[in-house]
Design an enzyme around this catalytic site. Structure first.
Site, PDB file in Angstrom:
ATOM      1  N   GLN A 236      -5.596  -8.856  -2.392  1.00 48.92           N
ATOM      2  CA  GLN A 236      -5.652  -7.875  -1.301  1.00 48.92           C
ATOM      3  C   GLN A 236      -7.099  -7.599  -0.885  1.00 48.92           C
ATOM      4  OE1 GLN A 236      -3.837  -7.544  -4.071  1.00 48.92           O
ATOM      5  NE2 GLN A 236      -1.928  -6.463  -3.730  1.00 48.92           N
TER       6      GLN A 236
ATOM      7  N   ARG B 265      10.047  -0.728  -4.745  1.00 46.73           N
ATOM      8  CA  ARG B 265       8.838  -0.813  -5.568  1.00 46.73           C
ATOM      9  C   ARG B 265       8.697   0.511  -6.333  1.00 46.73           C
ATOM     10  NH1 ARG B 265       3.519  -3.147  -3.078  1.00 46.73           N
ATOM     11  NH2 ARG B 265       3.265  -3.768  -5.261  1.00 46.73           N
TER      12      ARG B 265
ATOM     13  N   GLY C 127       0.865  -1.177   0.000  1.00 46.74           N
ATOM     14  CA  GLY C 127       0.000   0.000   0.000  1.00 46.74           C
ATOM     15  C   GLY C 127       0.905   1.230   0.000  1.00 46.74           C
TER      16      GLY C 127
ATOM     17  N   ASP D  60      -1.693   4.617  -6.091  1.00 47.81           N
ATOM     18  CA  ASP D  60      -0.267   4.505  -5.777  1.00 47.81           C
ATOM     19  C   ASP D  60       0.486   5.740  -6.231  1.00 47.81           C
ATOM     20  OD1 ASP D  60       0.267   1.508  -4.845  1.00 47.81           O
ATOM     21  OD2 ASP D  60      -1.437   1.653  -6.191  1.00 47.81           O
TER      22      ASP D  60
ATOM     23  N   LYS E  71      -3.995  -0.356  -8.436  1.00 47.11           N
ATOM     24  CA  LYS E  71      -3.931  -1.812  -8.628  1.00 47.11           C
ATOM     25  C   LYS E  71      -4.568  -2.219  -9.950  1.00 47.11           C
ATOM     26  CE  LYS E  71      -2.255  -4.165  -6.515  1.00 47.11           C
ATOM     27  NZ  LYS E  71      -0.842  -4.490  -6.846  1.00 47.11           N
TER      28      LYS E  71
END
Ligand code: MRU
Length: 378
Positions: free
Chosen positions: A195, A88, A46, A236, A247
């Site tokens: 998720q 990431r 997250g 994100d 996502k």
């Protein structure tokens, strides 16, 4: 409310989200490399939560440094910054947190190194505390857009687990509940890491919110059945033109919302808005290993569901063009995507830019229809 990450007695404690909902276990990190490993392996995930983890990881890394002055200290901290930044790529919050920590240190270059180490811990804790406050503000603004009796759909997990606490997409949901509104939430399972199925359902059930889990592919049909009144997702990274990275599967939902005239909201703290990027084309998209797609893991061992050697593309995020986004819910208010870029102007009149629920609810919605399903349907 569940806590994904904390700083306790000189250690970073993260809830291992890869084991949820079956096991509630915590991982203790005393080394920044362990924090980086946790981000890569999705023990913590997250965008805001990994930003907080990166800030705490930097504070951990700083404690082991032996440096005689500020410049030596900053030089020795460089590998920590770089390793955390490389974990990431899509979420902008790691970079946001690293820039904040770096400029925090630069403004204190005259302090002794030992003091800087302590200050860094305080700053990392502050980033976590502020994130919760930001999310509560998102909740206050966003709850206005939830009506009594609504059904909300969400994708992935943009809840407490994905943040310092309270979540972003879940914040309006929690706030609406606190206001006594009655509503229900549909949650996409969110293949391949699940998720939605594993985390969002778990979180919302703990808060006593009525939840229904659906497979990702059911969202369109539910919209056609007029069972969904609005969608709220997290992000994100959102570009300054309002294009939204989130996502994988978010884009599909947004296009479906347009077809069915359903408002599509993105809850975005300013720390997830990348004002340096003009559009979604500039956002790097993470691709992950094939095992997440070829195998499914439940309570026990993972099970292979595809032939050995099959070619896989595991694209973790997608970009939703801003034309599909009804509004972006931030801690400063709710805005049209096209107005996002104005938020960084010093002379911005927020009150003038903010949109109100009436503007959306009156023009977008088609009346709900009653419909029939089989006895096992809803
Ligand atoms: O791969 P993940 O689980 O880190 O992806 C998370 C999401 O896509 C969330 O929706 C996003 O980070 C917003 S979290 C407030």
């Amino acid at each position: 409310m569940v806590k994904a990450i904390e700083w306790i007695d000189g250690k970073v404690i993260m809830l291992d989200q890869s084991k949820l909902p079956f096991e509630v276990t915590f991982i203790e990190c005393t080394d920044y490399r362990k924090v980086a490993e946790g981000i890569k392996k999705l023990w913590i995930r997250g965008a805001p939560a990994i930003g907080i983890a990166a800030a705490m990881g930097t504070a951990l890394g700083a404690q082991d440094i032996k440096a005689g002055n500020f410049n030596e200290f900053m030089e020795a901290l460089e590998p920590t910054f770089n390793e955390l930044l490389s974990t990431r790529p899509t979420g902008v919050n790691i970079r946001w947190a690293m820039e904040r920590v770096r400029s925090f240190l630069m403004r204190r270059r005259d302090e002794p190194v030992d003091r800087l180490k302590k200050l860094l811990i305080e700053e990392a804790k502050r980033i976590l505390e502020e994130d919760i406050e930001v999310n509560k503000a998102i909740g206050r603004w966003g709850a206005e857009f939830i009506k009594d009796g609504d059904t909300i759909l969400t994708h992935c997990n943009a809840g407490s687990l994905a943040t310092g606490g309270y979540g972003t997409a879940t914040a309006p949901i929690f706030a609406a509940k606190e206001q006594g509104k009655r509503f229900e939430v549909f949650v996409d399972e969110t293949r391949p890491v699940l998720q939605g199925a594993r985390l969002t359902t778990w979180e919302l059930m703990q808060e006593g919110i009525p939840v229904t889990l659906i497979v990702d592919n059911a969202a369109g049909t539910l919209m056609k059945m007029r069972k969904i009144d609005l969608i709220i997702v997290g992000t994100d990274r959102t570009a300054r033109n309002g294009d939204v990275a989130n996502k994988i599967g978010t884009y599909t939902l947004a296009v479906l919302c347009k077809e069915h005239k359903i408002p599509f909201y993105v809850a975005a703290p300013l720390s997830s808005i990348d004002f340096s990027i003009a559009s979604g084309e500039g956002i790097p998209i993470e691709e992950r290993g094939p095992e997440e797609v070829t195998h499914i893991s439940g309570r026990g061992d993972s099970i292979q569901i595809a032939p050995d050697g099959v070619r896989v593309r595991n694209i973790a995020f997608d970009i939703t063009p801003h034309r599909y986004v009804t509004a972006i819910i931030t801690e400063k208010g709710v805005f049209r995507p096209r107005d996002l870029k104005k938020l960084i102007r010093d002379d911005v009149n927020l009150e003038k830019l903010r949109i109100r629920p009436a503007a959306i609810l009156s023009c977008n919605r088609e009346p709900r229809r009653s419909y029939k399903t089989s006895s096992r349907g809803r």
